[in-house]
Design a protein around this motif. Structure first.
Motif, PDB file in Angstrom:
ATOM      1  N   ALA A  81       0.822  -1.216   0.000  1.00 56.76           N
ATOM      2  CA  ALA A  81       0.000   0.000   0.000  1.00 56.76           C
ATOM      3  C   ALA A  81       0.850   1.257   0.000  1.00 56.76           C
ATOM      4  CB  ALA A  81      -0.918  -0.004   1.213  1.00 56.76           C
ATOM      5  N   ASN A  82       2.179   1.073  -0.032  1.00 56.86           N
ATOM      6  CA  ASN A  82       3.107   2.207  -0.014  1.00 56.86           C
ATOM      7  C   ASN A  82       2.889   3.082   1.223  1.00 56.86           C
ATOM      8  OD1 ASN A  82       5.278   3.645  -1.061  1.00 56.86           O
ATOM      9  ND2 ASN A  82       3.974   5.031  -2.251  1.00 56.86           N
ATOM     10  N   PHE A  83       2.556   2.434   2.325  1.00 59.29           N
ATOM     11  CA  PHE A  83       2.351   3.098   3.611  1.00 59.29           C
ATOM     12  C   PHE A  83       1.312   4.221   3.504  1.00 59.29           C
ATOM     13  CE2 PHE A  83       6.461   1.081   3.944  1.00 59.29           C
ATOM     14  CZ  PHE A  83       6.431   0.531   5.207  1.00 59.29           C
ATOM     15  N   SER A  84       0.270   3.949   2.733  1.00 54.93           N
ATOM     16  CA  SER A  84      -0.791   4.929   2.536  1.00 54.93           C
ATOM     17  C   SER A  84      -1.611   5.105   3.814  1.00 54.93           C
ATOM     18  CB  SER A  84      -1.713   4.478   1.404  1.00 54.93           C
ATOM     19  OG  SER A  84      -2.866   5.284   1.343  1.00 54.93           O
ATOM     20  N   LEU A  85      -2.024   6.334   4.068  1.00 53.57           N
ATOM     21  CA  LEU A  85      -2.875   6.616   5.222  1.00 53.57           C
ATOM     22  C   LEU A  85      -4.338   6.742   4.814  1.00 53.57           C
ATOM     23  CD1 LEU A  85      -0.648   9.233   7.112  1.00 53.57           C
ATOM     24  CD2 LEU A  85      -1.029   6.845   7.720  1.00 53.57           C
ATOM     25  N   GLN A  86      -4.627   6.377   3.564  1.00 54.50           N
ATOM     26  CA  GLN A  86      -5.993   6.455   3.057  1.00 54.50           C
ATOM     27  C   GLN A  86      -6.856   5.391   3.731  1.00 54.50           C
ATOM     28  OE1 GLN A  86      -6.998   8.754   0.875  1.00 54.50           O
ATOM     29  NE2 GLN A  86      -9.139   8.057   0.851  1.00 54.50           N
ATOM     30  N   PRO A  87      -7.923   5.762   4.423  1.00 54.58           N
ATOM     31  CA  PRO A  87      -8.768   4.763   5.108  1.00 54.58           C
ATOM     32  C   PRO A  87      -9.568   3.926   4.121  1.00 54.58           C
ATOM     33  CG  PRO A  87      -9.772   6.938   5.240  1.00 54.58           C
ATOM     34  CD  PRO A  87      -8.418   7.130   4.609  1.00 54.58           C
ATOM     35  N   TRP A 153      -4.046  -1.122   9.924  1.00 57.70           N
ATOM     36  CA  TRP A 153      -3.558  -0.138   8.951  1.00 57.70           C
ATOM     37  C   TRP A 153      -3.302  -0.810   7.603  1.00 57.70           C
ATOM     38  CZ3 TRP A 153       1.787   2.787   9.570  1.00 57.70           C
ATOM     39  CH2 TRP A 153       1.934   3.694   8.514  1.00 57.70           C
ATOM     40  N   ALA A 154      -2.622  -1.966   7.632  1.00 55.62           N
ATOM     41  CA  ALA A 154      -2.291  -2.678   6.393  1.00 55.62           C
ATOM     42  C   ALA A 154      -3.543  -3.134   5.658  1.00 55.62           C
ATOM     43  CB  ALA A 154      -1.399  -3.873   6.711  1.00 55.62           C
ATOM     44  N   VAL A 155      -4.492  -3.704   6.387  1.00 57.17           N
ATOM     45  CA  VAL A 155      -5.710  -4.229   5.748  1.00 57.17           C
ATOM     46  C   VAL A 155      -6.562  -3.099   5.186  1.00 57.17           C
ATOM     47  CG1 VAL A 155      -7.883  -5.453   6.169  1.00 57.17           C
ATOM     48  CG2 VAL A 155      -5.756  -6.334   7.135  1.00 57.17           C
ATOM     49  N   SER A 156      -6.789  -2.053   5.997  1.00 54.15           N
ATOM     50  CA  SER A 156      -7.667  -0.961   5.550  1.00 54.15           C
ATOM     51  C   SER A 156      -7.048  -0.149   4.417  1.00 54.15           C
ATOM     52  CB  SER A 156      -8.010  -0.038   6.724  1.00 54.15           C
ATOM     53  OG  SER A 156      -6.842   0.590   7.233  1.00 54.15           O
TER      54      SER A 156
END
Length: 244
Positions: A81-87, A153-156
């Motif tokens: 996810a490239n450490f995305s913070l997108q929920p 975080w990883a799953v979402s």
């Protein structure tokens, strides 16, 4: 309370059977589920009647392995996810949140803390319990919090809410859309290790609690000709009832 803790062992053992069969593409309704569950309970009994040093080493290694695997799972998911913070977002019509589902979520959260009784029920086996039981619970909560936040975080970050709901029947099954079949195998192995370590530790803790309640004359006790102390007897009762 005593029976609920014993029944919990059978539920976890059955979960072990269900997860294991996922590796072989066998139906969840197969007789192999209870057979594998009973086998795990027998294995837990054999471990628990072993030397205390062996039990400590065995459960410590398995627990460490479980934590490492979960961190690897979370790490791979975050890298993808490239450490995305997108929920997580819904691509369709998500189920409406109700009071019942909210209460159910709270109940599951409380249930997760039930594992800490494993620590408190082993107070007699711990050095300086007044100090170390509290420390053990604190460290357990911190480690669990850290690991679960990373997994959430990883799953979402990789899946939509609809995809997460679709995979709700199996913990960590959300790995399939992200990591493919290899991810499923990996997460199933994590779940198998988790249930094995959980059963071994929990069975011992429950037998200790039942022995304590027996000493307090709150639970009737019969030796039935068995050798050993009361805790050894309650261990046998716990395993047998869970198997039944």
């Amino acid at each position: 309370m005593a029976f609920s803790m014993v029944i919990n062992q059978s539920l976890v053992a059955r979960t072990f059977g269900t997860y294991t069969l996922q590796l072989f593409d066998i139906s969840q309704n197969s007789m192999w589920v209870p057979i594998l569950g009973v086998g795990l309970l027998i294995f837990a009994f054999i471990v628990n009647i072993s030397d205390n040093r062996f039990i400590q080493s065995f459960t410590s290694v398995i627990s460490l392995l479980k934590i490492i695997e979960l961190l690897v799972f979370a790490g791979v998911g975050l890298i993808i996810a490239n450490f995305s913070l997108q929920p997580a977002e819904s691509s369709g019509q998500s189920p409406e949140t109700t009071v019942t589902s909210f209460i159910a979520a709270i109940a599951l959260t409380i249930l997760s803390f039930k594992a800490f009784t494993t620590l408190t029920n082993q107070g007699e086996e711990i050095e300086k319990p007044k100090k170390n039981v509290g420390r053990a619970i604190l460290f357990s909560i911190l480690i669990s919090l850290f690991v679960y936040v990373l997994i959430a975080w990883a799953v979402s970050s990789n899946l939509s809410i609809d995809e997460i709901i679709e995979k709700k029947d199996f913990a960590l099954a959300a790995a399939e859309p992200v990591l493919g079949n290899l991810g499923v195998v990996f997460t199933v192995i994590i779940a198998i290790i988790a249930t094995i370590s959980g059963i071994i530790a929990s069975v011992f803790a429950v037998s200790c609690m039942l022995a304590m309640l027996t000493d307090m004359k709150l639970i009737p006790h019969r030796h039935f000709g068995m050798p050993g102390n009361i805790q050894r007897h309650t261990l046998v009762y716990t395993i047998v009832i869970a198997m039944v």
